[in-house]
Design a protein around this motif. Structure first.
Motif, PDB file in Angstrom:
ATOM      1  N   SER A  19       3.224   8.574  13.266  1.00 41.93           N
ATOM      2  CA  SER A  19       1.928   8.159  12.735  1.00 41.93           C
ATOM      3  C   SER A  19       1.521   6.782  13.256  1.00 41.93           C
ATOM      4  O   SER A  19       0.695   6.101  12.642  1.00 41.93           O
ATOM      5  CB  SER A  19       1.964   8.160  11.203  1.00 41.93           C
ATOM      6  OG  SER A  19       2.996   7.310  10.734  1.00 41.93           O
ATOM      7  N   ALA A  21      -0.375   4.047  15.223  1.00 43.82           N
ATOM      8  CA  ALA A  21      -1.725   3.863  15.761  1.00 43.82           C
ATOM      9  C   ALA A  21      -1.850   2.441  16.286  1.00 43.82           C
ATOM     10  O   ALA A  21      -1.194   1.526  15.787  1.00 43.82           O
ATOM     11  CB  ALA A  21      -2.770   4.111  14.676  1.00 43.82           C
ATOM     12  N   GLN A  22      -2.679   2.277  17.300  1.00 50.20           N
ATOM     13  CA  GLN A  22      -2.914   0.955  17.880  1.00 50.20           C
ATOM     14  C   GLN A  22      -4.294   0.463  17.478  1.00 50.20           C
ATOM     15  O   GLN A  22      -5.255   1.232  17.447  1.00 50.20           O
ATOM     16  CB  GLN A  22      -2.810   0.986  19.405  1.00 50.20           C
ATOM     17  CG  GLN A  22      -2.970  -0.399  20.016  1.00 50.20           C
ATOM     18  CD  GLN A  22      -2.697  -0.422  21.511  1.00 50.20           C
ATOM     19  OE1 GLN A  22      -2.632   0.621  22.157  1.00 50.20           O
ATOM     20  NE2 GLN A  22      -2.527  -1.609  22.054  1.00 50.20           N
ATOM     21  N   TRP A 123       0.737   1.168   5.088  1.00 50.47           N
ATOM     22  CA  TRP A 123       0.812   0.969   6.530  1.00 50.47           C
ATOM     23  C   TRP A 123       1.744  -0.188   6.827  1.00 50.47           C
ATOM     24  O   TRP A 123       1.654  -1.250   6.209  1.00 50.47           O
ATOM     25  CB  TRP A 123      -0.577   0.685   7.105  1.00 50.47           C
ATOM     26  CG  TRP A 123      -1.439   1.900   7.182  1.00 50.47           C
ATOM     27  CD1 TRP A 123      -1.625   2.702   8.270  1.00 50.47           C
ATOM     28  CD2 TRP A 123      -2.220   2.470   6.137  1.00 50.47           C
ATOM     29  NE1 TRP A 123      -2.477   3.739   7.956  1.00 50.47           N
ATOM     30  CE2 TRP A 123      -2.863   3.615   6.653  1.00 50.47           C
ATOM     31  CE3 TRP A 123      -2.451   2.137   4.797  1.00 50.47           C
ATOM     32  CZ2 TRP A 123      -3.701   4.416   5.890  1.00 50.47           C
ATOM     33  CZ3 TRP A 123      -3.286   2.929   4.031  1.00 50.47           C
ATOM     34  CH2 TRP A 123      -3.899   4.058   4.584  1.00 50.47           C
ATOM     35  N   HIS A 131       0.070  -2.632  16.446  1.00 48.00           N
ATOM     36  CA  HIS A 131       0.486  -1.269  16.115  1.00 48.00           C
ATOM     37  C   HIS A 131       0.966  -1.184  14.667  1.00 48.00           C
ATOM     38  O   HIS A 131       1.705  -2.062  14.209  1.00 48.00           O
ATOM     39  CB  HIS A 131       1.634  -0.814  17.031  1.00 48.00           C
ATOM     40  CG  HIS A 131       1.223  -0.609  18.438  1.00 48.00           C
ATOM     41  ND1 HIS A 131       1.085  -1.640  19.331  1.00 48.00           N
ATOM     42  CD2 HIS A 131       0.904   0.522  19.115  1.00 48.00           C
ATOM     43  CE1 HIS A 131       0.706  -1.164  20.496  1.00 48.00           C
ATOM     44  NE2 HIS A 131       0.581   0.148  20.392  1.00 48.00           N
TER      45      HIS A 131
END
Length: 154
Positions: A19, A21-22, A123, A131
Motif C-alpha cells: 500500500s 504511495a509516493q 498512514w 513515501h
C-alpha cells in the motif's frame, strides 16, 4: 536495497498488501503527511526514534500527539533518551522524516501510541519523506510486534 524496497519487502513478507504511495510534496511532518494523504493529523503514525544505550526504541505515535519520553521509559523499564539524526540514520538506515516502523536491519523495540487504535486507517512512513503506506492500527501492531501504551504527553 533502497529503503522503500526494504519496507515493501517487509509488508509483503508479512502478508500485508503493498500500500506504499509516493507524495511529491513530501511528508516531512505529520501535518504535511496528513495534507498529502487526505486524512487527519491524528491518523498519521509518526515514527520517533529514541535510544536506550545502543538499543533502538521506536515509538509509533499519533501525529496529533507529543510523546512523553518518561512514559516510554517507564513502560519499557529502560532509560531512554533522544536520538540524534545521524545516529538514527546510521542505526536504522532511514533518514529522519522517513523512518518506517518496519523494515529495519536490526532489532527494534517498538512502542505503539494507544491513540492510534481510535482510527480505522493510519498512514506510516515507508522509507523516505515522500513515501507512506496505509494500514490499520491492529495490522501495524502485528507488523511491528509493538507494545501498546499511553505515551502521550499530558
Amino acid at each position: 536495497m533502497d529503503m522503500i524496497a526494504r519496507v515493501r519487502e517487509a509488508l509483503l513478507a508479512a502478508g500485508h498488501p503493498d500500500s506504499i504511495a509516493q507524495f511529491p510534496a513530501g511528508t516531512h511532518s505529520a501535518a504535511d503527511a496528513a495534507a498529502a494523504v487526505g486524512c487527519s493529523v491524528a491518523q498519521i503514525a509518526k515514527s520517533i526514534v529514541f535510544r536506550a544505550d545502543d538499543a533502538i526504541v521506536l515509538v509509533v505515535a499519533s501525529g496529533a500527539n507529543r510523546i512523553d519520553r518518561g512514559k516510554v521509559g517507564a513502560v519499557l523499564g529502560l532509560k531512554v533518551k533522544n536520538a540524534d539524526p545521524v545516529w538514527v540514520e546510521e542505526r536504522t538506515g532511514f533518514a529522519v522524516g522517513g523512518v518506517s516502523p518496519i523494515g529495519h536491519p536490526c532489532p527494534v523495540t517498538v512502542v505503539m501510541d494507544r491513540d492510534l487504535l481510535q482510527h480505522d486507517m493510519v498512514w506510516a512512513a515507508a522509507g523516505s519523506p515522500t513515501h507512506t503506506f496505509s494500514t490499520t492500527a491492529p495490522q501495524l501492531i502485528a507488523l511491528t510486534s509493538g507494545l501498546v501504551a499511553d505515551v502521550r504527553q499530558d
